[in-house]
Design an enzyme around this catalytic site. Structure first.
Site, PDB file in Angstrom:
ATOM      1  CG  HIS A 160       4.421  -1.724  -0.693  1.00  0.00           C
ATOM      2  ND1 HIS A 160       5.060  -0.758  -1.581  1.00  0.00           N
ATOM      3  CD2 HIS A 160       4.373  -1.325   0.597  1.00  0.00           C
ATOM      4  CE1 HIS A 160       5.574   0.136  -0.437  1.00  0.00           C
ATOM      5  NE2 HIS A 160       4.856  -0.115   0.781  1.00  0.00           N
ATOM      6  CG  HIS A 202       5.392  -2.078   5.382  1.00  0.00           C
ATOM      7  ND1 HIS A 202       6.702  -1.746   5.457  1.00  0.00           N
ATOM      8  CD2 HIS A 202       4.860  -1.221   4.679  1.00  0.00           C
ATOM      9  CE1 HIS A 202       6.972  -1.028   4.579  1.00  0.00           C
ATOM     10  NE2 HIS A 202       5.972  -0.648   3.897  1.00  0.00           N
ATOM     11  CD  GLU A 215       4.912   6.389   1.373  1.00  0.00           C
ATOM     12  OE1 GLU A 215       3.978   6.111   2.070  1.00  0.00           O
ATOM     13  OE2 GLU A 215       6.192   6.111   1.746  1.00  0.00           O
TER      14      GLU A 215
END
Length: 353
Positions: free
Chosen positions: A19, A21, A211
């Site tokens: 995970h 970005h 989230e």
């Protein structure tokens, strides 16, 4: 960095990051360098006076949307293929130094296309960095292309058209397909048809869910988008039946406990459902999310989790083994990483004595 007696063990553990970005690894120093190189005028805001002031502002996010404001401003300096290669390779160097053996990285083409930067420019830079990292650093890399859920659904279909036209789901360029951005107002069901198109290619599917939205978003993602992985999954801890389902199906949560604190989804790290996931037998990995913005790369996140929860070697073995087994690299690569892990576990087995 953690000061616990298992610090050396955590450093030695072979890690997988699932995970991450890549746009979220843009350190303020590189942001200013690229802005000058590309003639990008940064906002007339005191926080953009220096890298230190910008980094200090990053430490005061109040929400996901507050963070996204700076995240999208930051990526405006990424223009050329070389910019993306530089960005990604700097992350791979950092990750390799923290013993990340395999990385599965997200990127957001729509955010760049909207600025006049083509998908081809973005992916060419990332692929170049990937090949360099695999050759020079010994880290394996897979790319996960993401759609932005806050944009109109037809724009996601348009991106899928491009991806299918390039053949990148079938030639090894892209390993996964995901969805990111503001969550609450954009339920998974909106993107059922988009995901169905990609599913036909056999590509691995994931999405950010739970989230800042309730557990129902996780359930809907599993049912409507047919994902095999959930990114974040924080809200799963609120639903015991969902936890049972996740455990039974070996659905991996790519958990980012520190970013949940940084974005005020958790009051403090001690509130992260690490124990709940372990007790329920839910597979999860520990990740950094957007480390340049949240002030902690994956080694530091491991250490903060350890300092907070005092996990055992057995606990970490469960976490890392599940992450490796459910990763999207080759079976041969999984075996290599698991073998490394077993050697580390043998070396540090006395820590649980």
């Amino acid at each position: 960095m953690c000061k616990s007696r298992v610090h050396s063990f955590l450093q030695a553990l072979p890690k997988v990051e699932q995970h991450l970005h890549i746009e979220g690894t843009l350190e303020p120093e590189l942001l200013f360098t690229l802005a000058e190189k590309n003639g990008i005028e940064l906002p007339n805001d005191p926080v953009y006076e220096s890298a230190d002031k910008l980094r200090e502002r990053y430490g005061r996010f109040t929400s996901l949307d507050d963070f996204l404001h700076y995240y999208y401003l930051g990526m405006s300096v990424l223009i050329t293929e070389n910019d993306f290669e530089t960005l990604a390779y700097q992350y791979f160097q950092r990750a390799a130094g923290e013993n990340v053996r395999h990385a599965e990285i997200f990127f957001d083409p729509q955010a760049h296309i909207a600025r006049g930067v083509s998908y081809d420019t973005v992916v060419a830079g990332l692929v170049a960095a990937k090949h360099r990292a695999q050759k020079e650093l010994g880290i394996t890399v897979e790319l996960i292309v993401c759609i932005l859920r806050h944009l109109p659904v037809p724009e996601s279909h348009a991106l899928v058209d491009t991806l299918l036209d390039r053949g990148h789901f079938n030639d090894g360029t892209l390993t996964g397909f995901g969805m990111v951005s503001s969550e609450k107002a954009f339920p998974p069901e909106l993107f059922t048809d988009v995901y169905a198109r990609v599913a036909k290619t056999g590509t691995h599917l994931t999405t950010h869910a739970g989230e800042e939205a309730p557990p129902s978003f996780i359930t809907a993602s599993l049912e409507h988008l047919k994902v095999s992985r959930i990114d974040h999954g924080l809200a799963a801890a609120q639903d015991p039946e969902l936890l049972k389902k996740l455990a039974a199906n070996r659905t991996l949560l790519t958990f980012c406990p520190w970013s949940n604190v940084a974005l005020c989804n958790l009051p403090e790290l001690a509130d992260a459902p690490v124990r709940e996931f372990l007790d329920a037998g839910v597979l999860f990995s520990v990740n950094s999310d957007d480390p340049a913005y949240f002030g902690a790369y994956v080694q530091e996140v491991y250490c903060r989790v350890q300092d907070t929860f005092n996990l055992s070697v057995k606990d970490w073995a469960w976490i890392v083994r599940g992450a490796v087994e459910e990763s999207w690299c080759s079976e041969e690569r999984k075996k290599e990483i698991l073998k490394e892990m077993e050697q580390v576990l043998e070396k540090y087995k006395d820590l649980d004595a």
